[in-house]
Motif scaffolding. Structure first.
Motif, PDB file in Angstrom:
ATOM      1  N   THR A   1      -4.369  -4.287  -4.370  1.00  0.00           N
ATOM      2  CA  THR A   1      -5.301  -3.599  -3.664  1.00  0.00           C
ATOM      3  C   THR A   1      -5.946  -2.856  -5.011  1.00  0.00           C
ATOM      4  O   THR A   1      -7.203  -2.706  -5.013  1.00  0.00           O
ATOM      5  CB  THR A   1      -4.534  -2.741  -2.628  1.00  0.00           C
ATOM      6  OG1 THR A   1      -4.308  -3.690  -1.501  1.00  0.00           O
ATOM      7  CG2 THR A   1      -5.986  -1.717  -2.000  1.00  0.00           C
TER       8      THR A   1
ATOM      9  N   GLY B   1      -8.932   0.667   4.127  1.00  0.00           N
ATOM     10  CA  GLY B   1      -8.579  -0.078   4.876  1.00  0.00           C
ATOM     11  C   GLY B   1      -8.047   0.310   6.398  1.00  0.00           C
ATOM     12  O   GLY B   1      -7.331  -0.509   6.909  1.00  0.00           O
TER      13      GLY B   1
ATOM     14  N   SER C   1       0.691  -1.148   0.160  1.00  0.00           N
ATOM     15  CA  SER C   1       0.073  -0.041   0.069  1.00  0.00           C
ATOM     16  C   SER C   1       0.746   1.343   0.045  1.00  0.00           C
ATOM     17  O   SER C   1       1.971   1.274   0.386  1.00  0.00           O
ATOM     18  CB  SER C   1      -1.043   0.081   1.127  1.00  0.00           C
ATOM     19  OG  SER C   1      -0.139   0.011   2.318  1.00  0.00           O
TER      20      SER C   1
ATOM     21  N   GLY D   1      -5.706   5.200  -0.472  1.00  0.00           N
ATOM     22  CA  GLY D   1      -4.838   4.523   0.862  1.00  0.00           C
ATOM     23  C   GLY D   1      -4.111   5.544   1.551  1.00  0.00           C
ATOM     24  O   GLY D   1      -3.370   5.188   2.242  1.00  0.00           O
TER      25      GLY D   1
ATOM     26  N   TYR E   1     -11.952  -2.529   3.831  1.00  0.00           N
ATOM     27  CA  TYR E   1     -11.166  -3.415   2.955  1.00  0.00           C
ATOM     28  C   TYR E   1     -10.085  -4.075   3.917  1.00  0.00           C
ATOM     29  O   TYR E   1      -9.437  -3.584   4.517  1.00  0.00           O
ATOM     30  CB  TYR E   1     -10.581  -2.471   1.931  1.00  0.00           C
ATOM     31  CG  TYR E   1      -9.254  -3.456   1.138  1.00  0.00           C
ATOM     32  CD1 TYR E   1      -9.910  -4.026  -0.015  1.00  0.00           C
ATOM     33  CD2 TYR E   1      -7.946  -3.442   1.579  1.00  0.00           C
ATOM     34  CE1 TYR E   1      -8.896  -5.031  -0.930  1.00  0.00           C
ATOM     35  CE2 TYR E   1      -6.979  -4.097   0.718  1.00  0.00           C
ATOM     36  CZ  TYR E   1      -7.557  -4.962  -0.294  1.00  0.00           C
ATOM     37  OH  TYR E   1      -6.602  -5.663  -1.305  1.00  0.00           O
ATOM     38  N   GLY E   2     -10.185  -5.496   3.822  1.00  0.00           N
ATOM     39  CA  GLY E   2      -9.333  -6.358   4.315  1.00  0.00           C
ATOM     40  C   GLY E   2      -9.084  -6.681   5.822  1.00  0.00           C
ATOM     41  O   GLY E   2      -8.479  -7.073   6.372  1.00  0.00           O
TER      42      GLY E   2
END
Length: 1015
Positions: free
Chosen positions: A725, A490, A257, A455, A525-526
């Motif tokens: 991602t 995330g 990321s 992100g 996310y995740g």
């Protein structure tokens, strides 16, 4: 041998007073249980009493317990069966391999170990512990290491993994354990604990074949995203293996990321010193440059530009057929061109069709301008220059009518160009969002800011987006909802989620609710179990749009894990929710859970693809397309092909799009469905009676199947195997094209260039060749479309007037001559010459070396050869050599090798080699499904070691594309004035019956018919 028909005789021995007879009966009954368990169950009370009796020896009581355990198992009383199995002691362990209660013992042990970890108390029965230890010992002794690792992971027995590795020193087993921990639905806390434990077991990477585990280490560190583990590894590699440090940096960029990479760059040492003769400051500076992601983007851009194989004739055909004044058709061709030229920086189709481009209006103009961001994706150095004519000027928005759509599209395009490395433009986009007032321009600025700052966790950007959201503009608010989620991707931040959910419940605009619902999904996310509470809350909402967001929140939270509970929940929603949109989203979301096991997806969605509900069928098409993208999986194609003839137009649209995703980068030799699918696309697009949505889907499918100039695939995994991602987010946004066409551009985020780009330690590209040990046709580019042939009819002879006598004579002679020629009365050389209108018959007599039209036999001539036979085709070679910066498809990586005598050798293996096909976990770990071997590992950017550093090397020359303002609709929607757009090509079609270039025939001369001569 007489087959035993009853156990009554043996059971009678249990009634004997002599313990010897009872002991014998217990031993004899054990092997008879599978056949006579019903008969034996009538005496279960007696067997239990013998187990508790003190008159029998210990061995006999163990056999009684084992017998009772088996009987209870067949009766379905599993708890009782396990209880007696534990009491059987040594008798159970001796027969455990063939005893069905062993699996129940393992399940009970796993459950008790999980309770122990949660409560911190010992709960495992010592007898059960003894049985499990025996199972571990047997697996290790017989070499069934993966079974032991599966049980150890689920029972929190990491000491077993350490024991196995210390005994075998097999790094592949550590990689297997890492895959299991990362891909199975363990809690985040336990997953991270296991990965840290495994990281300490991996040996330090070295150059060459010994570094085959570099892919696993890379994925492990990307999953943990912990700079405190990554930076020390860089420090150790810089001093000893600087080439491997560069390779490691490039691999991290593939899946890491943006905030993780920024943290590594900030924590790398700054001081200048020399270790082992290496200038570490120079090495660290290069690593920092690589970790920005821009070096990778430059190399991929050069690769796509060099190997661009886009078939412009396909685009030309689509343009000539689809009505440009229809905004849907205009958008379809815009997206098709954008996907086919994605990342190639080639806008030749736009420059050659400025008149068509000028027909764009309103939101189709927005999409056309945004498509420039897809075409020039990664050209961040000149992004502002390319989009300069369309971006808002310093004074704010333009007052020209329609210019706001071009300006908004340009801001969106700027974000797409800088996706993944947008730190340079986020400030500009944020300031523009703050200064402009028009909702169209705000829409483009918000989308661009979200994609470029994905992100980044920028609180400043989040606040600016929230301020625009609170203006309650439907168009701008929707984009802000998406962008807020992308910025906080995330993080699982509670306060932003609370604010977004509260506003979604208050506003009346469905577009804003949908944007915020999807934004919440991106924030989780995740995060796996951390999202369970919000998922439950969203799925309980009365508003179907919020339930729609809850479905995607569940899918993104467990993305790539194949979590059974999540899959079960989505399947339940797909068949029970009252909203068609929610049901369609639930089926589509299966793809984001299962994309690492694509072979499972056709089996799961097959029944859904036959549902009575058209929305469920449409979701099944997209689920197959996304999960099986780039695999060419024939099972998926066989499900989709009948759906291209579905009675509902949007189901056909989804089928066409999904086929394009699955068959991307497939060759005619590797996929038998490729040619027929391409022909089907052409047929549907050219059929003016076909539905609009189906033609739209066919155009998008054509764009996907030739994505990135036929040099990119669609993959939701990084090359190391971790979740990609950007690709996952891009495909989720693409799925929203159902509501908003401009979001379809985000599919380009999932395009992954497929090639081998070798670099030296100076980050230069040398000239070298590598070997593909497969037939060239297996991975060749598809053949280009051939232009249609013009039908030119032969020029007719001028009419001549014949006298009636000659006509009658010709009629009398013609049948006779035909009969004479047919039976061979006229020799071939003596045939009379045919004059005027008499038809000259072809000579059908066989000459030497001719093929008989009747028997198909060959007449051998004087030279003794059969001239009628075709020359023998050359046998296709079994390998080929390819130069640096050549296309190598994911499936082709397994065939790539570097010659041993080559000057340049990669510092790590070309392919990750992670293939667990057919391997089944012992206790349901979930690695039993076949994996797509090409989906992830290997290829890409390779750092090379030079075996002859003292010799002069040749390098590839990189040429930057010519920087001009991109061709497209100017702010007024008109083509540039210096371009002649009035000339058009004459349309050539199959119904043209005259040759316009031929001279006209003179009219016949006048004549007078002699009626007197008529008999």
């Amino acid at each position: 041998m007489v087959r035993q028909s009853s156990a009554a005789g043996v059971l009678a021995l249990l009634q004997e007073p002599d313990p010897v007879f009872k002991q014998h009966a217990l031993k004899a009954l054990n092997p008879l249980v599978p056949q006579f368990w019903a008969e034996i169950s009538e005496h279960i009370a007696l067997i239990e009493s013998l187990y508790e009796s003190d008159d029998l020896p210990k061995d006999a009581r163990d056999f009684a317990a084992l017998l009772a355990s088996k009987v209870y198992y067949f009766l379905g009383e599993y708890d009782e069966a396990l209880s007696f199995a534990l009491g059987a002691g040594n008798a159970f362990q001796e027969e455990a391999r063939n005893h069905v209660s062993e699996t129940k013992a393992i399940d009970r042990y796993i459950q008790l170990r999980a309770d122990e970890q949660a409560e911190g108390k010992d709960k495992v029965d010592p007898r059960l512990q003894s049985i499990i230890e025996g199972i571990f010992g047997r697996c290790i002794q017989e070499g069934e290491f993966k079974q032991a690792i599966g049980i150890a992971l689920e029972s929190h027995r990491l000491d077993i993994i350490s024991t196995i590795y210390s005994r075998t020193r097999d790094i592949s087993l550590l990689s297997y354990a890492m895959e299991a921990a990362a891909d199975t639905g363990f809690s985040l806390k336990y997953r991270d604990y296991v990965l840290r434990f495994l990281y300490n077991l991996f040996p330090e990477p070295t150059i060459g074949e010994a570094s085959s585990h570099l892919h696993s280490v890379t994925r492990l560190l990307v999953t943990l995203s912990d700079p405190s583990l990554t930076v020390p590894l860089f420090v150790s590699l810089v001093s000893k293996e600087k080439l491997l440090a560069y390779q490691f940096a490039f691999d991290l960029v593939e899946g890491g990321s943006q905030d993780f990479l920024d943290s590594i760059r900030d924590e790398l040492p700054e001081d200048m010193r020399y270790d082992y003769g290496v200038n570490t400051k120079e090495v660290y500076d290069k690593i920092r440059s690589i970790l920005t992601g821009k070096e990778s983007v430059k190399l991929y851009r050069e690769f796509l530009r060099r190997n661009n194989q886009t078939d412009l004739l396909v685009l030309k055909t689509t343009k000539e057929i689809l009505e440009p004044k229809s905004s849907v058709y205009h958008t379809a061709l815009t997206l098709q061109n954008a996907f086919m030229h994605a990342g190639t920086t080639s806008d030749i189709f736009l420059r050659e069709n400025l008149e068509w481009l000028g027909l764009a209006s309103n939101w189709s103009k927005f999409s056309a301008t945004a498509a420039l961001g897809v075409i020039h994706k990664g050209y961040f150095e000149q992004g502002m220059t390319i989009l300069g004519p369309y971006l808002p000027q310093a004074g704010g928005e333009s007052n020209v009518q329609g210019a706001n759509y071009s300006e908004g599209g340009a801001l969106y395009a700027l974000g797409l160009i800088n996706a993944g490395c947008g730190s340079d433009v986020t400030g500009y986009l944020r300031d523009t969002l703050k200064s402009v007032q028009g909702e169209t321009v705000q829409h483009g600025a918000a989308l661009g800011l979200g994609v470029a700052g994905m992100g980044s966790k920028s609180q400043e950007s989040f606040e600016e987006l929230k301020n625009v959201l609170f203006t309650d503009s439907a168009v701008a608010g929707e984009a802000c909802g998406y962008a807020m989620g992308l910025i906080m991707l995330g993080t699982a931040a509670e306060e932003p989620v609370r604010e977004m959910l509260q506003y979604a419940r208050e506003t009346q605009h469905e577009k804003i609710i949908r944007g915020l619902a999807m934004g919440i999904a991106f924030i989780f996310y995740g995060r796996q179990e951390q999202a369970d509470a919000i998922v439950k809350e969203l799925l309980a909402e009365k508003d179907p749009i919020l339930r729609y967001g809850g479905v995607y929140t569940l899918a993104l939270a467990y993305t790539g894990t194949s979590n059974n509970d999540a899959v079960r929940k989505l399947l339940h929603i797909a068949v029970s929710d009252t909203s068609d949109d929610v049901r369609r989203a639930a089926v589509t979301s299966l793809a984001f859970l299962l994309f690492k096991n694509p072979s499972q997806v056709p089996r799961i969605v097959q029944l859904l693809s036959e549902s009575y509900n058209a929305h469920v069928r449409c979701g099944a098409t997209l689920a197959l397309g996304i999960a099986c993208a780039g695999t060419g999986l024939q099972d998926a194609v066989e499900i989709l092909e009948p759906m291209t003839k579905d009675s509902v137009d949007f189901v056909r649209q989804g089928a066409f799009i999904a086929l394009g995703m699955i068959l991307v980068e497939q060759s005619e030799a590797s996929s038998p469905s490729l040619a027929s699918t391409r022909a089907k696309y052409t047929k549907v697009i050219t059929d003016k009676h076909e539905d609009v949505m189906a033609r739209f889907g066919a155009a998008i499918g054509q764009g996907f199947i030739d994505a990135g100039g036929r040099n990119a695939t669609i993959s939701l995994q990084s090359r190391a195997g971790s979740a990609n991602t950007s690709a996952i987010v891009g495909m989720v946004l693409f799925c929203q094209f159902w509501y908003w066409y401009p979001l379809a551009h985000c599919a380009s985020l999932a395009f992954s260039p497929t090639g081998i780009m070798g670099l030296t330690g100076d980050l230069k590209a040398p000239k070298f060749d590598f070997v593909s040990n497969a037939k060239p046709s297996l991975f060749a580019y598809p053949s280009s479309t051939k232009p249609p042939r013009k039908r030119q009819l032969p020029r007719l002879p001028q009419l001549s007037c014949l006298r009636p006598q000659r006509l009658r004579r010709a009629k009398r002679k013609r049948p006779l001559r035909r009969r004479c020629y047919g039976i061979g009365l006229y020799p071939s050389g003596d045939k009379p010459e045919v004059k005027d209108t008499e038809v000259e018959m072809k000579d059908d007599s066989r000459k030497d070396d001719d093929v008989s039209p009747m028997t198909q036999s060959v007449t051998i001539g004087e030279e003794g050869k059969a001239s009628g036979s075709k020359p023998a085709r050359k046998a296709e070679p079994s390998f080929e050599t390819r130069p640096n910066f050549s296309r190598v498809t994911p499936a082709q990586l397994a065939y790539i090798s570097f010659p041993h005598n080559s000057r340049y050798q990669p510092v790590r293996t070309v392919s990750s080699g992670r293939s667990f096909k057919g391997t089944k976990s012992f206790s349901g770990v979930g690695l039993g499904a076949e994996k797509y071997s090409g989906g992830g590992g290997g290829g890409g950017i390779l750092i090379l070691s030079d075996r002859q550093p003292n010799e002069e090397a040749e390098y590839l020359e990189f040429t930057e594309p010519t920087v001009e303002s991109a061709a497209g609709p100017t702010p007024t929607g008109m083509a540039p004035s210096n371009v002649d757009t009035t000339s058009t090509q004459p349309l050539a079609g199959r119904h043209i019956s005259l040759d316009s270039s031929a001279p006209e025939t003179d009219p016949p001369e006048s004549f007078e018919y002699p009626f007197d001569n008529d008999a």
